[in-house]
Design a protein around this motif. Structure first.
Motif, PDB file in Angstrom:
ATOM      1  N   LYS A  43       5.335   0.501  -9.078  1.00  0.00           N
ATOM      2  CA  LYS A  43       5.021   0.143  -7.692  1.00  0.00           C
ATOM      3  C   LYS A  43       4.121   1.225  -7.106  1.00  0.00           C
ATOM      4  O   LYS A  43       4.417   2.412  -7.220  1.00  0.00           O
ATOM      5  N   ASN A  84       3.330  -5.540  -6.418  1.00  0.00           N
ATOM      6  CA  ASN A  84       3.762  -4.137  -6.356  1.00  0.00           C
ATOM      7  C   ASN A  84       2.643  -3.171  -5.989  1.00  0.00           C
ATOM      8  O   ASN A  84       2.682  -2.005  -6.378  1.00  0.00           O
ATOM      9  N   GLY A  99      10.807   8.458   0.430  1.00  0.00           N
ATOM     10  CA  GLY A  99      11.654   7.269   0.330  1.00  0.00           C
ATOM     11  C   GLY A  99      11.985   6.853  -1.088  1.00  0.00           C
ATOM     12  O   GLY A  99      13.015   6.230  -1.336  1.00  0.00           O
ATOM     13  N   ILE A 133       6.913   7.468   2.984  1.00  0.00           N
ATOM     14  CA  ILE A 133       6.736   6.768   1.699  1.00  0.00           C
ATOM     15  C   ILE A 133       7.107   7.696   0.547  1.00  0.00           C
ATOM     16  O   ILE A 133       7.840   7.315  -0.371  1.00  0.00           O
ATOM     17  N   TYR A 176       1.663   2.700  -3.794  1.00  0.00           N
ATOM     18  CA  TYR A 176       1.255   2.737  -2.391  1.00  0.00           C
ATOM     19  C   TYR A 176      -0.064   3.497  -2.323  1.00  0.00           C
ATOM     20  O   TYR A 176      -0.186   4.596  -2.856  1.00  0.00           O
ATOM     21  N   LEU A 189      10.628   4.575  -2.948  1.00  0.00           N
ATOM     22  CA  LEU A 189      10.429   3.160  -3.262  1.00  0.00           C
ATOM     23  C   LEU A 189       9.235   2.941  -4.192  1.00  0.00           C
ATOM     24  O   LEU A 189       9.194   1.985  -4.953  1.00  0.00           O
ATOM     25  N   TYR A 190       8.274   3.854  -4.159  1.00  0.00           N
ATOM     26  CA  TYR A 190       7.049   3.728  -4.955  1.00  0.00           C
ATOM     27  C   TYR A 190       7.046   4.742  -6.088  1.00  0.00           C
ATOM     28  O   TYR A 190       7.548   5.854  -5.947  1.00  0.00           O
ATOM     29  N   ASP A 191       6.428   4.357  -7.201  1.00  0.00           N
ATOM     30  CA  ASP A 191       6.285   5.252  -8.352  1.00  0.00           C
ATOM     31  C   ASP A 191       5.036   6.109  -8.246  1.00  0.00           C
ATOM     32  O   ASP A 191       5.014   7.246  -8.706  1.00  0.00           O
TER      33      ASP A 191
END
Length: 171
Positions: free
Chosen positions: A33, A56, A93, A90, A35, A95-97
């Protein structure tokens, strides 16, 4: 990924954002994923359409509909600081790789925020998050902090012959 590294793509040559987009494509295709935060930029670039095609992958801009050529405005500073705060959330968090901080170097160069603020945001990320920072004029502190630094060097560019940015290539 157990440990995320920090990449810096800098220099006066073309290809810094393009390299970050390429890495993002590779990551999404591997099930990761991504961002992609764009500092300074507010113009319509083709990569903004990528969210329609890539699962993603998320991209946001933290700039106005023009580039900074002289002194930044209060609006430029406000948007960049809001963008840095968004990226802080971000990065912490988890949530993103992969998190791309596109043109962060230019935001620092124009004093929209400090290099120390930027490094602190990156340092406080979840450990598995890979970070890519792009833009000319990478600060020496960032170069020292990073795990990988690539300098794009312009040898020749058709822009100097009057060729404008072309959709899907430079825009």
């Amino acid at each position: 990924m157990e440990k995320g590294y920090v990449h810096v793509y800098t220099g006066n040559g073309k290809g810094k954002t393009t390299a970050a987009l390429g890495l993002s494509l590779r990551a999404v295709c591997a099930g990761k994923k991504v961002y992609f935060g764009q500092f300074i930029k507010g113009m319509k670039y083709s990569e903004l359409e990528s969210q329609k095609f890539l699962p993603n992958f998320e991209i946001h801009q933290f700039g106005r509909n023009c580039f900074i050529f002289n002194k930044p405005t209060e609006e430029d500073i406000r948007l960049a600081k809001e963008g840095l705060e968004t990226c802080r959330k971000i990065l912490s968090g988890g949530l993103y790789d992969i998190v791309v901080l596109d043109e962060l170097n230019i935001a620092v160069y124009y004093n929209l925020f400090t290099i120390d603020e930027a490094i602190e945001v990156i340092k406080n990320r979840v450990p598995h998050v890979e970070v890519i920072v792009t833009g000319r004029y990478a600060d020496e502190k960032l170069i020292e902090f990073a795990d990988l630094v690539t300098e794009m060097k312009e040898i020749k560019h058709y822009y100097k012959k009057g060729v404008p940015a072309r959709k899907g290539i430079e825009n």
